[in-house]
Design a protein around this motif. Structure first.
Motif, PDB file in Angstrom:
ATOM      1  N   ILE A  28       0.806  -1.210   0.038  1.00 45.61           N
ATOM      2  CA  ILE A  28       0.030  -0.084  -0.035  1.00 45.61           C
ATOM      3  C   ILE A  28       0.974   1.325   0.046  1.00 45.61           C
ATOM      4  CG2 ILE A  28      -1.583   1.308   1.298  1.00 45.61           C
ATOM      5  CD1 ILE A  28      -2.743  -1.551   2.500  1.00 45.61           C
ATOM      6  N   PRO A  29       0.985   1.794  -1.353  1.00 44.11           N
ATOM      7  CA  PRO A  29       2.165   3.033  -1.295  1.00 44.11           C
ATOM      8  C   PRO A  29       1.791   3.936  -0.446  1.00 44.11           C
ATOM      9  CG  PRO A  29       0.811   2.855  -3.207  1.00 44.11           C
ATOM     10  CD  PRO A  29       0.111   1.694  -2.287  1.00 44.11           C
ATOM     11  N   SER A  30       0.363   4.361  -0.097  1.00 41.38           N
ATOM     12  CA  SER A  30       0.308   5.644   0.812  1.00 41.38           C
ATOM     13  C   SER A  30      -1.087   5.510   1.700  1.00 41.38           C
ATOM     14  CB  SER A  30      -0.388   6.745  -0.288  1.00 41.38           C
ATOM     15  OG  SER A  30      -0.935   7.868   0.484  1.00 41.38           O
ATOM     16  N   ARG A  31      -0.940   5.835   2.782  1.00 34.40           N
ATOM     17  CA  ARG A  31      -2.080   5.893   3.747  1.00 34.40           C
ATOM     18  C   ARG A  31      -3.104   6.862   3.729  1.00 34.40           C
ATOM     19  NH1 ARG A  31       0.662   5.321   9.621  1.00 34.40           N
ATOM     20  NH2 ARG A  31       1.424   7.340   8.792  1.00 34.40           N
ATOM     21  N   LEU A  32      -2.716   7.778   2.859  1.00 30.54           N
ATOM     22  CA  LEU A  32      -3.640   8.911   2.779  1.00 30.54           C
ATOM     23  C   LEU A  32      -4.351   8.949   1.204  1.00 30.54           C
ATOM     24  CD1 LEU A  32      -1.366  11.851   4.110  1.00 30.54           C
ATOM     25  CD2 LEU A  32      -2.864  10.616   5.253  1.00 30.54           C
ATOM     26  N   ILE A  33      -3.781   8.592   0.405  1.00 34.14           N
ATOM     27  CA  ILE A  33      -4.447   8.787  -1.000  1.00 34.14           C
ATOM     28  C   ILE A  33      -4.764   7.202  -1.508  1.00 34.14           C
ATOM     29  CG2 ILE A  33      -3.991   9.439  -3.516  1.00 34.14           C
ATOM     30  CD1 ILE A  33      -2.147  11.622  -2.342  1.00 34.14           C
ATOM     31  N   PRO A  34      -5.776   6.906  -1.778  1.00 38.65           N
ATOM     32  CA  PRO A  34      -6.100   5.621  -2.298  1.00 38.65           C
ATOM     33  C   PRO A  34      -5.713   5.470  -3.833  1.00 38.65           C
ATOM     34  CG  PRO A  34      -8.087   7.037  -2.441  1.00 38.65           C
ATOM     35  CD  PRO A  34      -7.096   7.767  -2.057  1.00 38.65           C
ATOM     36  N   ALA A  78       5.135   9.903  -4.246  1.00 41.49           N
ATOM     37  CA  ALA A  78       5.721  10.580  -3.018  1.00 41.49           C
ATOM     38  C   ALA A  78       5.117  11.957  -3.323  1.00 41.49           C
ATOM     39  CB  ALA A  78       6.900  10.508  -3.049  1.00 41.49           C
ATOM     40  N   ARG A  79       5.311  12.732  -4.525  1.00 41.65           N
ATOM     41  CA  ARG A  79       5.018  14.184  -4.526  1.00 41.65           C
ATOM     42  C   ARG A  79       3.706  14.338  -4.400  1.00 41.65           C
ATOM     43  NH1 ARG A  79       8.350  13.461  -8.907  1.00 41.65           N
ATOM     44  NH2 ARG A  79       6.633  13.872 -10.396  1.00 41.65           N
ATOM     45  N   LEU A  80       2.845  13.739  -5.074  1.00 38.10           N
ATOM     46  CA  LEU A  80       1.233  13.526  -4.632  1.00 38.10           C
ATOM     47  C   LEU A  80       0.866  13.674  -3.227  1.00 38.10           C
ATOM     48  CD1 LEU A  80      -0.223  11.848  -7.685  1.00 38.10           C
ATOM     49  CD2 LEU A  80      -0.270  14.210  -7.399  1.00 38.10           C
ATOM     50  N   GLU A  81       1.550  12.677  -2.586  1.00 42.31           N
ATOM     51  CA  GLU A  81       1.262  12.465  -1.007  1.00 42.31           C
ATOM     52  C   GLU A  81       1.715  13.803  -0.353  1.00 42.31           C
ATOM     53  OE1 GLU A  81       2.769   9.945   2.238  1.00 42.31           O
ATOM     54  OE2 GLU A  81       1.481   8.803   1.033  1.00 42.31           O
ATOM     55  N   ARG A  82       2.754  14.182  -0.681  1.00 43.27           N
ATOM     56  CA  ARG A  82       3.270  15.463  -0.196  1.00 43.27           C
ATOM     57  C   ARG A  82       2.544  16.773  -0.319  1.00 43.27           C
ATOM     58  NH1 ARG A  82       8.849  16.928  -2.392  1.00 43.27           N
ATOM     59  NH2 ARG A  82       7.465  17.519  -4.232  1.00 43.27           N
ATOM     60  N   GLU A  83       1.923  17.053  -1.649  1.00 44.62           N
ATOM     61  CA  GLU A  83       1.060  17.766  -1.987  1.00 44.62           C
ATOM     62  C   GLU A  83      -0.296  17.877  -1.257  1.00 44.62           C
ATOM     63  OE1 GLU A  83       0.797  17.737  -6.045  1.00 44.62           O
ATOM     64  OE2 GLU A  83       2.994  18.349  -6.504  1.00 44.62           O
ATOM     65  N   PHE A  84      -0.703  16.633  -0.882  1.00 44.08           N
ATOM     66  CA  PHE A  84      -1.774  16.302  -0.184  1.00 44.08           C
ATOM     67  C   PHE A  84      -1.814  16.998   1.220  1.00 44.08           C
ATOM     68  CE2 PHE A  84      -5.142  13.413   1.680  1.00 44.08           C
ATOM     69  CZ  PHE A  84      -6.308  14.151   1.385  1.00 44.08           C
ATOM     70  N   GLY A  92      -5.682  23.428   7.904  1.00 42.50           N
ATOM     71  CA  GLY A  92      -5.938  23.047   9.319  1.00 42.50           C
ATOM     72  C   GLY A  92      -6.113  21.652   9.704  1.00 42.50           C
ATOM     73  N   LEU A  93      -5.975  20.832   9.024  1.00 39.23           N
ATOM     74  CA  LEU A  93      -5.864  19.555   9.263  1.00 39.23           C
ATOM     75  C   LEU A  93      -4.593  18.756   9.372  1.00 39.23           C
ATOM     76  CD1 LEU A  93      -8.281  17.372   9.994  1.00 39.23           C
ATOM     77  CD2 LEU A  93      -8.355  16.834   7.456  1.00 39.23           C
ATOM     78  N   LYS A  94      -4.423  18.060  10.452  1.00 35.11           N
ATOM     79  CA  LYS A  94      -3.275  16.996  10.424  1.00 35.11           C
ATOM     80  C   LYS A  94      -3.519  15.940   9.662  1.00 35.11           C
ATOM     81  CE  LYS A  94      -1.576  18.957  14.636  1.00 35.11           C
ATOM     82  NZ  LYS A  94      -1.265  18.696  16.145  1.00 35.11           N
ATOM     83  N   GLU A  99      -6.422  10.613   8.966  1.00 32.94           N
ATOM     84  CA  GLU A  99      -6.643   9.281   8.849  1.00 32.94           C
ATOM     85  C   GLU A  99      -7.649   8.785   9.718  1.00 32.94           C
ATOM     86  OE1 GLU A  99      -2.776   6.742   8.906  1.00 32.94           O
ATOM     87  OE2 GLU A  99      -1.940   8.704   8.745  1.00 32.94           O
ATOM     88  N   LYS A 100      -8.229   9.297  10.724  1.00 31.30           N
ATOM     89  CA  LYS A 100      -9.339   8.756  11.611  1.00 31.30           C
ATOM     90  C   LYS A 100     -10.631   9.306  11.112  1.00 31.30           C
ATOM     91  CE  LYS A 100      -6.034   9.796  15.454  1.00 31.30           C
ATOM     92  NZ  LYS A 100      -5.768  10.497  16.522  1.00 31.30           N
TER      93      LYS A 100
END
Length: 289
Positions: A28-34, A78-84, A92-94, A99-100
């Motif tokens: 799973i390359p990213s925990r933020l972006i599907p 990696a760049r897309l996740e960094r931009e997100f 204002g969201l960590k 993830e929660k």
């Protein structure tokens, strides 16, 4: 430069390959972006060889086809996740709080980010490398880089105290092999050590007296695998070669010893290496004996 293109810096293996190296073997390359696709990009053995390759290669376009593809796709992820992450932070969201969230809320955040940063659904699709016909990600841009541009980058790299002041802290942080390879490639791309050293003296006049010592260390390391050896002392104390003679000798040695080596996949792309005679001092002792 269009947004989809990589900058000169981003095409360096230490940058693009470094980013990709962290996730090329993730299921799973990213925990933020599907991201959708077939993962991992490389199996375990390939990932090990990929990381070895990016440590010994300057530009990602010099990698073998499969590793080039993985570097381009991996760095794009990696760049897309960094931009997100930046988008979430600006609003204002960590990332940990994201993830929660419930899936529906996550989807809303993703959609808003994609609209704001012009990210399409196709950008989230990652395909595995199949063969040499597989196109490299558009993010690579034009891989053709003028030799003069490569020379400029090496020129900035080798004109630092880490290369010519053996008493400074930075000098020991870069290995002899790495410094010699960078110096050899600088010369290979048309660089002139005399010019580099003249500029170095202007910028660091207080440390210029260490240049002959560094030159002798480099020559000694090439011929014996040791910076301090009988050869090092011979050059500095017995024959007392001038700085210009030492510079000319090192230049000739690096030109002679720079070699191309085949990649692990047997392809036509090559890596660079500098031939170092690690048994040189032992051989000299045998001759004397």
């Amino acid at each position: 430069m269009e947004k989809s293109e990589l900058s000169t810096r981003d095409r360096m293996c230490s940058v693009a390959g470094g980013m990709a190296g962290l996730l090329v073997d993730r299921e799973i390359p990213s925990r933020l972006i599907p991201f959708r696709g077939e993962f991992p990009l490389l199996d375990m053995i390939e990932a090990i060889r990929f990381r070895e390759a990016i440590r010994s290669t300057m530009w990602i376009e010099d990698l073998p086809p499969k590793f080039l593809y993985a570097a381009a796709e991996g760095s794009r992820i990696a760049r897309l996740e960094r931009e997100f992450r930046h988008y979430l932070s600006r609003n204002g969201l960590k990332s940990g709080d994201f993830e929660k969230l419930e899936d529906a809320e996550k989807s809303e955040w993703l959609q808003r980010w994609m609209e704001a940063d012009s990210v399409s659904a196709d950008d989230l699709v990652v395909k595995k490398y199949r063969d040499e016909a597989t196109p490299v990600s558009k993010s690579l841009g034009d891989p053709a880089m003028p030799v003069a541009e490569k020379r400029e980058i090496y020129d900035d790299l080798v004109a630092r105290r880490a290369y010519w002041d053996d008493l400074c802290f930075e000098f020991g942080r870069v290995s002899w092999e790495k410094k010699l390879l960078n110096l050899a490639l600088y010369i290979h791309y048309g660089g002139d050590l005399e010019v580099v050293l003249a500029r170095y003296k202007e910028n660091h006049p207080d440390y210029a007296d260490r240049i002959p010592h560094s030159l002798a260390y480099y020559i000694s390391y090439l011929r014996t695998g040791e910076a301090t050896s009988v050869l090092n002392n011979f050059l500095l104390e017995r024959v007392c070669l001038s700085e210009s003679r030492l510079t000319a000798l090192l230049t000739a040695e690096l030109r002679e010893r720079l070699e191309e080596v085949f990649r692990w996949d047997g392809g036509t792309n090559s890596a660079w290496t500098v031939g170092i005679d690690y048994r040189g001092e032992e051989k000299m002792d045998e001759i004397v004996t």
